[in-house]
Design an enzyme around this catalytic site. Structure first.
Site, PDB file in Angstrom:
ATOM      1  CG  HIS A 462      -2.332   0.411   0.880  1.00 36.17           C
ATOM      2  ND1 HIS A 462      -2.630   1.516   0.106  1.00 36.17           N
ATOM      3  CD2 HIS A 462      -3.532  -0.124   1.217  1.00 36.17           C
ATOM      4  CE1 HIS A 462      -3.934   1.642  -0.017  1.00 36.17           C
ATOM      5  NE2 HIS A 462      -4.513   0.649   0.649  1.00 36.17           N
ATOM      6  CG  ASP A 466      -3.548   5.520  -2.657  1.00 37.13           C
ATOM      7  OD1 ASP A 466      -2.909   5.134  -1.669  1.00 37.13           O
ATOM      8  OD2 ASP A 466      -3.556   6.704  -3.062  1.00 37.13           O
TER       9      ASP A 466
END
Length: 491
Positions: A462, A466
């Site tokens: 992450h 995104d």
């Protein structure tokens, strides 16, 4: 790594095997005390955290001592063998070089000619006549065995090998060949029993199991690891073995304590299994991962593959088509072909796609890497997947073939499961998981039908992107699976 040894020969030490490896386990000796070896001839097979490696000796002469039993772990720089190379080689202390012209002047045959039988009184330190040697060239490799031959140059081997035994074999072996002076028995005259890997032979040896009493379940009677483990369990069930002779990896069982049950089997985390454990633990500690998944109708992809294979030429594998889809998706979403430099606090986006793929072997899970996968077509990917898979199952992958991946494809559907949340192969940024392709009810063109359905999952770092990027990547992969014609836009 050369060191003079009492003025009679040279001591060859375990070389640096690269990739930050600091130790290796002796799996199988390829020579015995008294054997005549040529320059760059492999003398021992070792297992590192990356692969099985045959280590060549840069000296030609007679092996006078071996250091370490099979199953022993040695650090880099530890002695492996001592080789008597004659007065010239021993005095230099820098390598096995022996001048061919001087040998000819002394009446020795020219380089590469067959060696004659030793004259009476010849000692074990005398190298074979006609043997030549070149100074080792750092960083080069030798070809011919299919394994990594680390750190030394190549040289012509003598046309005939000569075997010279010292007067007292047990003395030489007991002094340097083993820690307890035990003499290793030779194989029977009819040759070794065929087994799938040296690890299977070692497992049987450490548990005192005679492989000649087994019937292998593999092709042509090949003995598999499962055959050895079954025989050991059967012997234990019949009371033929004591508790300390249960199947193990060769490690002496620890004494029972109140905290641990005495009937447990301890499996050391070392070699490939230890390296996998370290990498997965590091991935969980350092990477904030997330997973998204989607079901896709793979019916058209399966039809396209069938049509390709029906048109002639090399057969195309399903994993090669999935790999081709991955490289096309990474071209559209390059964020996922990257790594994170934590010290510089930077995301490094990579230009080349070096595609790793998970392969299950008898030695555990390994991840071979297909170099420049983005530049290969489906036929090239199929051939490279086949080559690396065969090398993985034989335990012959080189360290270079197990490192440097930028993205991993994990086809866990071969185990009969639909989905998974895979752990990212550190230091990569993402992994695509593919479940089994099975017939399921599916709404197709407005009607309920039976279609070939697969679940795709993407685990991603992450920090590099995104959910929008990860979802876009996975949706594009699913679209290509459902409509292979989508790939034509990027070919």
């Amino acid at each position: 790594m050369a060191h003079a040894s009492d003025g009679r020969g040279l001591e060859f030490r375990l070389p640096d095997l690269g990739e930050g490896l600091t130790e290796a386990e002796i799996v199988r000796w390829l020579v015995e005390v008294g054997d005549v070896v040529a320059v760059d001839q492999p003398v021992v097979e070792v297992e590192t955290a990356k692969a099985m490696v045959e280590v060549p000796c840069p000296y030609g002469g007679v092996v006078t001592a071996r250091f370490g039993e099979e199953g022993t772990e040695l650090p880099v720089g530890a002695p492996l063998v001592t080789v008597a190379v004659g007065e010239d080689g021993a005095d230099t202390g820098a390598g096995p070089a022996r001048d061919a012209g001087a040998a000819g002047a002394a009446g020795a045959p020219p380089a590469g000619s067959p060696a004659e039988a030793p004259a009476a009184g010849t000692t074990a330190e005398t190298p074979a006549a006609g043997m030549t040697a070149e100074a080792p060239a750092a960083g080069t490799t030798a070809e011919g065995s299919g394994n990594v031959l680390v750190g030394y140059g190549t040289s012509e081997a003598p046309a005939r090998r000569r075997r010279v035994r010292p007067p007292d074999r047990r003395t030489a072996t007991g002094t340097a060949g083993s820690a307890n002076g035990r003499v290793r028995t030779a194989e029977p005259p009819d040759g070794p029993v065929p087994v799938i890997s040296p690890l299977v032979r070692r497992l049987a040896r450490h548990n005192d199991l005679d492989l000649r009493e087994l019937t292998g379940s593999g092709p042509d009677g090949l003995i598999l690891r499962a055959d050895v483990e079954y025989a050991l369990r059967a012997a234990a069930a019949q009371g033929g073995r004591t508790a300390d002779q249960q199947p193990s990896t060769g490690r002496v069982p620890a004494a029972p304590s109140a905290a641990a049950p005495s009937d447990g089997v301890r499996v050391p985390l070392k070699g490939v299994r230890g390296a996998v454990a370290d990498k997965l633990s590091r991935s969980r500690r350092e990477i904030p991962d997330a997973t998204c998944w989607v079901d896709a109708d793979a019916t058209e992809l399966m039809r396209a593959r069938a049509a390709m294979n029906a048109s002639g030429g090399p057969k195309i594998s399903l994993v090669a088509l999935l790999a081709r889809i991955c490289t096309a998706a990474l071209a559209r979403f390059p964020e996922l072909n990257s790594t994170v430099d934590t010290e510089a606090r930077e995301i490094v986006r990579l230009e080349q796609v070096h595609l790793g793929f998970a392969a299950q072997t008898d030695r555990g899970l390994v991840v071979p890497v297909v170099r420049d996968a983005h530049a290969r077509n489906a036929e090239g990917l199929t051939a490279e997947f086949a080559r690396l898979t065969e090398a993985a199952r034989a335990g012959r992958l080189t360290p270079g073939e197990l490192t440097g991946g930028t993205f991993t494809l994990n086809n866990y559907g071969v185990f009969g499961v639909d989905g998974s949340t895979p752990i990212i192969n550190h230091p990569e940024a993402a992994m695509l998981g593919v479940g089994r392709i099975v017939p399921k009810p599916w709404v197709h063109e407005g009607e309920l039908a039976v279609r070939q359905v697969v679940q795709l999952s993407l685990t991603f770092d992450h920090r590099v992107c995104d959910g929008g990027v990860a979802g876009g990547f996975l949706r594009y992969v699913a679209d290509c699976v459902e409509q292979p014609a989508v790939l034509l836009r990027t070919l």
